[in-house]
Design an enzyme around this catalytic site. Structure first.
Site, PDB file in Angstrom:
ATOM      1  CD  GLU A   1     -19.314  43.407  46.380  1.00 27.04           C
ATOM      2  OE1 GLU A   1     -18.173  43.522  46.858  1.00 27.04           O
ATOM      3  OE2 GLU A   1     -20.232  42.865  47.006  1.00 27.04           O
TER       4      GLU A   1
ATOM      5  CG  ASP B   1     -13.096  40.006  48.686  1.00 23.21           C
ATOM      6  OD1 ASP B   1     -13.028  38.771  48.778  1.00 23.21           O
ATOM      7  OD2 ASP B   1     -13.653  40.718  49.534  1.00 23.21           O
TER       8      ASP B   1
END
Length: 125
Positions: free
Chosen positions: A54, A71
């Site tokens: 990620e 995010d």
């Protein structure tokens, strides 16, 4: 406090307090300390793989999305209420539980692969 909220808070605190790229073993120690080993059946090596995929362990990573949401942090927690976390108001636009979406990147890059190397050289005690 549920583990989902704990994961979110750890991610946010890392982004605020350290704003740096964490070392793999430091991340392993933190996750171990927060008792995430074995949570939902996932080992520390699973969490480390997910964090690497990620964000490359970058606690200050912020990614913008086409829908205007962002995010944040090491696990790239989305700012838009697109699933139900049962902890706060959610529009639940996808009509799914948030916990059901946490493994997508893990499934693509970590599932079914040998992950023990993520813990190599890390001493948790």
């Amino acid at each position: 406090m549920t583990k989902v909220l704990l994961i979110y808070l750890v991610s946010c605190l890392l982004a605020i307090s350290q704003a740096a790229i964490m070392r793999r073993c430091d991340m392993a120690k933190l996750l171990y300390k927060e008792e995430l080993h074995g949570f939902e059946g996932y080992a520390l090596s699973d969490w480390l793989c997910l964090a690497f995929v990620e964000s490359k362990f970058n606690t200050s990573k912020i990614s913008d999305n086409a829908d205007g949401s962002f995010d944040y942090g090491i696990f790239q927690i989305n700012s838009h209420y697109w699933c139900n976390d049962y902890l706060s108001h959610s529009e639940n636009l996808c009509h799914v539980d948030c916990i059901g979406l946490t493994g997508i990147e893990w499934k693509l890059h970590c599932s079914g692969r040998p992950l023990s190397y993520w813990m190599t050289g890390c001493h948790l005690a």
